[in-house]
Design a protein around this motif. Sequence first.
Motif, mmCIF file in Angstrom:
data_model
loop_
_atom_site.group_PDB
_atom_site.id
_atom_site.type_symbol
_atom_site.label_atom_id
_atom_site.label_comp_id
_atom_site.label_asym_id
_atom_site.label_seq_id
_atom_site.Cartn_x
_atom_site.Cartn_y
_atom_site.Cartn_z
ATOM 1 N N GLY A 1 25.187 46.820 45.110
ATOM 2 C CA GLY A 1 24.127 46.851 44.123
ATOM 3 C C GLY A 1 23.659 45.466 43.735
ATOM 4 O O GLY A 1 24.284 44.462 44.091
ATOM 5 N N LEU A 2 22.565 45.424 43.012
ATOM 6 C CA LEU A 2 22.001 44.173 42.510
ATOM 7 C C LEU A 2 21.563 44.381 41.069
ATOM 8 O O LEU A 2 20.976 45.415 40.733
ATOM 9 N N ILE A 3 21.844 43.394 40.229
ATOM 10 C CA ILE A 3 21.413 43.403 38.840
ATOM 11 C C ILE A 3 20.425 42.263 38.645
ATOM 12 O O ILE A 3 20.723 41.119 38.981
ATOM 13 N N TYR A 4 19.253 42.601 38.132
ATOM 14 C CA TYR A 4 18.257 41.582 37.823
ATOM 15 C C TYR A 4 18.169 41.458 36.314
ATOM 16 O O TYR A 4 17.859 42.422 35.609
ATOM 17 N N LEU A 5 18.457 40.259 35.780
ATOM 18 C CA LEU A 5 18.459 40.030 34.342
ATOM 19 C C LEU A 5 17.129 39.429 33.886
ATOM 20 O O LEU A 5 16.591 38.520 34.517
ATOM 21 N N HIS A 6 16.620 39.943 32.777
ATOM 22 C CA HIS A 6 15.357 39.478 32.208
ATOM 23 C C HIS A 6 15.507 39.366 30.697
ATOM 24 O O HIS A 6 15.937 40.326 30.027
ATOM 25 N N LYS A 7 15.148 38.232 30.138
ATOM 26 C CA LYS A 7 15.242 38.030 28.693
ATOM 27 C C LYS A 7 14.187 38.849 27.959
ATOM 28 O O LYS A 7 12.992 38.680 28.208
ATOM 29 N N ILE A 8 14.623 39.693 27.031
ATOM 30 C CA ILE A 8 13.668 40.472 26.246
ATOM 31 C C ILE A 8 12.955 39.569 25.239
ATOM 32 O O ILE A 8 11.931 39.961 24.664
ATOM 33 N N THR A 9 13.446 38.345 25.066
ATOM 34 C CA THR A 9 12.802 37.386 24.170
ATOM 35 C C THR A 9 11.514 36.829 24.750
ATOM 36 O O THR A 9 10.698 36.261 24.012
ATOM 37 N N ASP A 10 11.309 36.955 26.066
ATOM 38 C CA ASP A 10 10.062 36.481 26.675
ATOM 39 C C ASP A 10 8.902 37.356 26.203
ATOM 40 O O ASP A 10 8.898 38.567 26.445
ATOM 41 N N ASN A 11 7.930 36.732 25.559
ATOM 42 C CA ASN A 11 6.817 37.528 25.019
ATOM 43 C C ASN A 11 5.732 37.823 26.047
ATOM 44 O O ASN A 11 4.777 38.531 25.769
ATOM 45 N N ARG A 12 5.883 37.241 27.231
ATOM 46 C CA ARG A 12 4.946 37.574 28.312
ATOM 47 C C ARG A 12 5.598 37.250 29.640
ATOM 48 O O ARG A 12 6.561 36.492 29.710
ATOM 49 N N MET A 13 5.085 37.834 30.711
ATOM 50 C CA MET A 13 5.578 37.549 32.050
ATOM 51 C C MET A 13 4.857 36.311 32.574
ATOM 52 O O MET A 13 3.804 36.398 33.199
ATOM 53 N N GLY A 14 5.425 35.117 32.280
ATOM 54 C CA GLY A 14 4.814 33.867 32.701
ATOM 55 C C GLY A 14 5.136 33.521 34.139
ATOM 56 O O GLY A 14 5.715 34.315 34.887
ATOM 57 N N GLY A 15 4.771 32.292 34.525
ATOM 58 C CA GLY A 15 4.916 31.862 35.909
ATOM 59 C C GLY A 15 6.328 31.943 36.433
ATOM 60 O O GLY A 15 6.571 32.439 37.538
ATOM 61 N N ILE A 16 7.313 31.458 35.647
ATOM 62 C CA ILE A 16 8.700 31.463 36.093
ATOM 63 C C ILE A 16 9.210 32.885 36.275
ATOM 64 O O ILE A 16 9.844 33.218 37.286
ATOM 65 N N SER A 17 8.918 33.752 35.306
ATOM 66 C CA SER A 17 9.370 35.143 35.387
ATOM 67 C C SER A 17 8.741 35.859 36.572
ATOM 68 O O SER A 17 9.415 36.606 37.290
ATOM 69 N N VAL A 18 7.460 35.632 36.782
ATOM 70 C CA VAL A 18 6.757 36.285 37.887
ATOM 71 C C VAL A 18 7.306 35.813 39.223
ATOM 72 O O VAL A 18 7.544 36.613 40.138
ATOM 73 N N THR A 19 7.537 34.494 39.361
ATOM 74 C CA THR A 19 8.070 33.951 40.611
ATOM 75 C C THR A 19 9.428 34.548 40.934
ATOM 76 O O THR A 19 9.691 34.978 42.066
ATOM 77 N N ASN A 20 10.322 34.574 39.947
ATOM 78 C CA ASN A 20 11.658 35.125 40.168
ATOM 79 C C ASN A 20 11.605 36.610 40.527
ATOM 80 O O ASN A 20 12.330 37.064 41.416
ATOM 81 N N MET A 21 10.749 37.367 39.841
ATOM 82 C CA MET A 21 10.643 38.788 40.122
ATOM 83 C C MET A 21 10.075 39.042 41.515
ATOM 84 O O MET A 21 10.553 39.914 42.255
ATOM 85 N N LYS A 22 9.058 38.286 41.896
ATOM 86 C CA LYS A 22 8.491 38.434 43.240
ATOM 87 C C LYS A 22 9.537 38.144 44.303
ATOM 88 O O LYS A 22 9.679 38.880 45.281
#
Length: 309
Positions: A95-116
């Motif tokens: 399995g794989l766990i992808y962690l995302h901070k709920i404190t992020d108020n928007r999906m910015g460049g860093i979040s989008v890059t990591n998710m992609k």
Amino acid sequence: MSASQPEILIAIMGPTGSGKSSFIKHLCNNVQIGHGLESCTSEVYVTPAFRLENATIRLIDTPGFDDTTRTNTEILDEICKYLDLSYRAGMKLSGLIYLHKITDNRMGGISVTNMKMFQKLCGEDALKNVVLCTTMWDLVGAQVGEAREKQLKEQFWSRMLKRGAGVMRHDGSSQSAHAIISSMLGYDLVDLQIQDELVNQHKTLLETAAGEEINKEVLKLQAKYEQELASMKQQMNEALASKDVEMQRMIEEDRELYQGKLDELKRDHEALSRQRDAEMEGLRGEITRLQDANRGGFWRQLHRLIFGR
């Protein structure tokens, strides 16, 4: 879990600062956690085995694609070496766990890059083995956090959820971390898209979906730096004509900086284009020896094989 692979392997991914090392700390006590500006998870790290509900588990901690000291190409290359060599040795993820901070108020460049990059590494078929996990709920109000979680589910994560990915919350406690891992113990072994591309289809990194995504960034930055250098050349000609020595010095310093960045991007492109399959196959003897090692020894020797230490 199979009889031939008695240990369950779960990869932990996500941006720098999303809580990967802290999450792992709840399950393995001897893991360093960083609190500075530099990324703590500077390289792939496989934890010691631990027991949970009669299962033996190891977690694979990975650096985010926003590291403060290395390019995304270098990070991708390192992650792929681990996934490639372990796959050739018959060690598959459960399995794989992808962690995302709920404190992020928007999906910015860093979040989008990591998710992609996460999606490109996994591929569609592996998403049923994925848990999308939000962290740092103690730092937001319940109403705000729930609204952001709803947006993630309905917009940014909707496609992955349709393909079988799950969503869980990590509240920062050991009980929460254990519950998330427990929910994944029944997962079957999975082949990631990047492993199939590199090992079975004999692709270069550039030819993989993840490599193509990284190369878009490389080409975009390369065009930007070449434009900057062309502009500096014109500025230097003007400074020479006016005999402005101080301006010449400043322009030359900037030129060296941007030329260095451009050279680094060219090295990244070469790394993506390199034919890896022959290199990995050349390590087959070492991989066979690793297969005969005990599991703790396997991961230590694999780390030494990749990093030379």
